[in-house]
Design a protein around this motif. Structure first.
Motif, mmCIF file in Angstrom:
data_model
loop_
_atom_site.group_PDB
_atom_site.id
_atom_site.type_symbol
_atom_site.label_atom_id
_atom_site.label_comp_id
_atom_site.label_asym_id
_atom_site.label_seq_id
_atom_site.Cartn_x
_atom_site.Cartn_y
_atom_site.Cartn_z
ATOM 1 N N ASN A 44 0.827 -1.215 0.000
ATOM 2 C CA ASN A 44 0.000 0.000 0.000
ATOM 3 C C ASN A 44 0.863 1.268 0.000
ATOM 4 O OD1 ASN A 44 -2.682 0.915 -0.050
ATOM 5 N ND2 ASN A 44 -2.574 1.485 2.103
ATOM 6 N N GLN A 45 2.132 1.129 -0.415
ATOM 7 C CA GLN A 45 3.048 2.276 -0.387
ATOM 8 C C GLN A 45 3.651 2.536 -1.761
ATOM 9 O OE1 GLN A 45 5.595 0.949 2.844
ATOM 10 N NE2 GLN A 45 4.522 2.272 4.277
ATOM 11 N N LYS A 64 10.140 -4.733 -0.034
ATOM 12 C CA LYS A 64 9.917 -5.058 1.382
ATOM 13 C C LYS A 64 8.614 -4.469 1.910
ATOM 14 C CE LYS A 64 14.514 -5.941 3.147
ATOM 15 N NZ LYS A 64 15.528 -5.426 4.070
ATOM 16 N N SER A 65 7.936 -3.641 1.113
ATOM 17 C CA SER A 65 6.655 -3.105 1.570
ATOM 18 C C SER A 65 5.493 -4.048 1.263
ATOM 19 C CB SER A 65 6.390 -1.733 0.944
ATOM 20 O OG SER A 65 7.242 -0.765 1.515
ATOM 21 N N HIS A 67 3.117 -6.956 2.079
ATOM 22 C CA HIS A 67 2.712 -7.602 3.324
ATOM 23 C C HIS A 67 2.037 -8.943 3.025
ATOM 24 C CE1 HIS A 67 1.022 -8.256 7.269
ATOM 25 N NE2 HIS A 67 -0.133 -8.496 6.668
ATOM 26 N N ASP A 69 0.243 -12.381 5.009
ATOM 27 C CA ASP A 69 -0.304 -12.743 6.317
ATOM 28 C C ASP A 69 0.660 -13.616 7.098
ATOM 29 O OD1 ASP A 69 -2.549 -11.306 6.118
ATOM 30 O OD2 ASP A 69 -3.847 -12.940 5.455
ATOM 31 N N ARG A 70 1.337 -14.530 6.383
ATOM 32 C CA ARG A 70 2.272 -15.420 7.071
ATOM 33 C C ARG A 70 3.678 -14.834 7.029
ATOM 34 N NH1 ARG A 70 -0.604 -20.001 4.429
ATOM 35 N NH2 ARG A 70 -1.922 -20.900 6.048
ATOM 36 N N ALA A 71 4.270 -14.689 8.219
ATOM 37 C CA ALA A 71 5.589 -14.055 8.344
ATOM 38 C C ALA A 71 6.659 -14.799 7.543
ATOM 39 C CB ALA A 71 5.986 -13.981 9.813
ATOM 40 N N GLU A 74 6.599 -13.978 3.850
ATOM 41 C CA GLU A 74 7.173 -12.663 3.577
ATOM 42 C C GLU A 74 8.703 -12.758 3.584
ATOM 43 O OE1 GLU A 74 4.956 -9.325 5.175
ATOM 44 O OE2 GLU A 74 6.834 -8.392 5.767
ATOM 45 N N HIS B 38 3.158 -12.415 11.849
ATOM 46 C CA HIS B 38 4.280 -11.514 12.049
ATOM 47 C C HIS B 38 4.574 -11.332 13.529
ATOM 48 C CE1 HIS B 38 4.792 -10.303 7.894
ATOM 49 N NE2 HIS B 38 3.526 -10.634 7.799
ATOM 50 N N CYS B 108 3.893 4.863 6.955
ATOM 51 C CA CYS B 108 3.783 3.676 7.813
ATOM 52 C C CYS B 108 2.523 2.894 7.459
ATOM 53 C CB CYS B 108 3.692 4.083 9.272
ATOM 54 S SG CYS B 108 4.899 5.338 9.750
ATOM 55 N N THR B 109 2.670 1.593 7.162
ATOM 56 C CA THR B 109 1.503 0.773 6.836
ATOM 57 C C THR B 109 1.180 -0.193 7.973
ATOM 58 O OG1 THR B 109 1.822 0.959 4.465
ATOM 59 C CG2 THR B 109 0.587 -0.937 5.222
ATOM 60 N N SER B 111 -1.073 -3.442 9.047
ATOM 61 C CA SER B 111 -1.707 -4.555 8.335
ATOM 62 C C SER B 111 -3.029 -4.934 8.989
ATOM 63 C CB SER B 111 -0.761 -5.746 8.305
ATOM 64 O OG SER B 111 -0.435 -6.087 9.615
ATOM 65 N N GLU B 132 8.635 -2.141 10.889
ATOM 66 C CA GLU B 132 9.858 -2.708 10.312
ATOM 67 C C GLU B 132 10.270 -1.838 9.129
ATOM 68 O OE1 GLU B 132 8.582 -6.627 9.227
ATOM 69 O OE2 GLU B 132 8.437 -7.284 11.307
ATOM 70 N N LEU B 142 7.857 2.252 6.471
ATOM 71 C CA LEU B 142 7.821 1.212 7.495
ATOM 72 C C LEU B 142 6.642 0.286 7.207
ATOM 73 C CD1 LEU B 142 8.389 3.150 10.880
ATOM 74 C CD2 LEU B 142 10.094 2.255 9.316
ATOM 75 N N ASN B 143 6.827 -1.008 7.441
ATOM 76 C CA ASN B 143 5.800 -2.009 7.167
ATOM 77 C C ASN B 143 5.431 -2.731 8.468
ATOM 78 O OD1 ASN B 143 4.056 -3.599 5.660
ATOM 79 N ND2 ASN B 143 5.658 -4.718 4.567
ATOM 80 N N ASN B 144 4.274 -3.405 8.474
ATOM 81 C CA ASN B 144 3.809 -4.203 9.615
ATOM 82 C C ASN B 144 3.790 -3.396 10.917
ATOM 83 O OD1 ASN B 144 3.552 -6.553 7.981
ATOM 84 N ND2 ASN B 144 5.751 -6.900 8.144
#
Lengths: 182, 151
Positions: A44-45, A64-65, A67, A69-71, A74, B38, B108-109, B111, B132, B142-144
């Motif tokens: 979303n960036q 890296k932006s 996202h 759901d599962r870490a 990613e 996360h 900054c996003t 989630s 992050e 920044l994410n998450n």
């Protein structure tokens, strides 16, 4: 910011009279479907600039932006597939080829064709897609859906997970622009 | 049944039980890792604590050095909300922390799992969050992210 704006302006030419529209929180997401697993990631960036005077359009995003759901997914996306430390950004630079079909003074949805160069994972390729531009009172919304093959961009998917990752991803782009006030 | 004699020994049975236990534990651990969400950034100690404008200024001064310093680290920042935008499906919300006189700031996003209530994200409010580091385009990204209330 300085560097990126210089890059965006160089990409679009330095036409000071141009009507430039900017987005800093545009959306790009991809979706992979197989019988084994569905994978979805959102970013979303997305930064984008659209020059309505000549139809030039630029998209920039940080890998890296995205996202997931599962870490762990990613982490694998960034470390094994996109190699985000080495190739931090994905970009598209191009032009609306049927700009005369769009009336930026009249609200409505216009079909457009965008042609240009996609750069991902250090590989640059010619790229064309259909999409829409929606002219609104307070801005412009650009939308497109298209397939991307990871292999086309030198992203190798090992045999052991081949069944879980589709050979063709569906990419969705949805970006709302506002007039750049400068 | 015609089993070899050693199968009936106590030692073998204990060994078999241990092997089975190891396999079951490995499968459970693999499933746990696969489904892991996360890191809960509420409980992660941030590597850096600073203001949003301080972070942005470091990137303006030397983007390469700042990128190396913050790469993949968890950062806690405090700043003033300049923009709020929701993704098309409302799954994520992004805010830009920026001083009124600055050309850009920190994007900054948040989630789906830790999306703050819209009432907590008003333009002009000062907030503290953790996220992050993912890089820099027009803004530092920044994410998450998670919002730290009452800070």
């Amino acid at each position: 910011m300085k560097n990126i704006l210089i890059l965006l302006f160089l990409a679009l030419g330095l036409n000071l009279n141009a009507q430039k529209f900017i987005a800093k929180n545009g959306f790009a997401g991809f979706y992979s479907h197989t019988s084994m697993e569905d994978i979805k990631a959102d970013n979303n960036q997305v930064n984008s600039i659209l020059d309505t005077s000549n139809g030039e359009i630029v998209f920039l995003m940080l890998n890296k932006s995205f996202h997931f759901d599962r870490a762990l997914m990613e982490e694998h996306f960034n470390e094994n597939y996109m190699e985000s430390e080495k190739f931090p950004k994905s970009t598209f630079k191009g032009r609306i080829s049927n700009l005369s079909d769009v009336n930026f003074n009249k609200p409505g949805v216009y079909k457009v064709t965008v042609e240009g160069k996609m750069n991902m994972h250090g590989v640059e390729k010619d790229f064309t897609t259909e999409g829409t531009l929606e002219v609104q009172a307070d801005g412009i919304v650009a939308k497109a859906t298209f397939p991307i093959k990871p292999e086309d961009y030198g992203i190798a998917i090992p045999g052991i997970v081949r069944d879980k990752i589709a050979s063709e991803m569906t990419v969705n782009v949805n970006v709302k622009y506002t007039l750049m006030n400068r | 049944m015609n089993c070899p004699a050693f199968v009936k020994t106590k030692g073998f049975r204990i060994l078999a039980a241990l092997v089975l236990l190891t396999i079951v534990s490995a499968v459970i651990y693999a499933l746990y890792l696969f489904n892991l969400r996360h890191d809960d950034l509420y409980t992660v100690k941030p590597a850096f604590v600073l203001t949003a404008s301080g972070l942005y200024d470091e990137f303006e001064a030397n983007e390469a050095a700042a990128t190396a310093k913050y790469s993949s680290r968890v950062i806690e920042i405090k700043g003033t909300i300049a923009e709020v935008s929701y993704s098309p499906s409302d799954s994520t919300v992004s805010i830009i922390l920026r001083d009124s006189d600055a050309p850009a700031g920190v994007n900054c996003t948040f989630s789906t799992d830790n999306k703050p209530k819209p009432s907590l994200l008003k333009v002009g409010e000062t907030i503290t969050l953790r996220g992050e580091f993912s890089g820099m385009l027009i803004d530092v990204a920044l994410n998450n992210c998670v919002l730290l209330p009452g800070k």
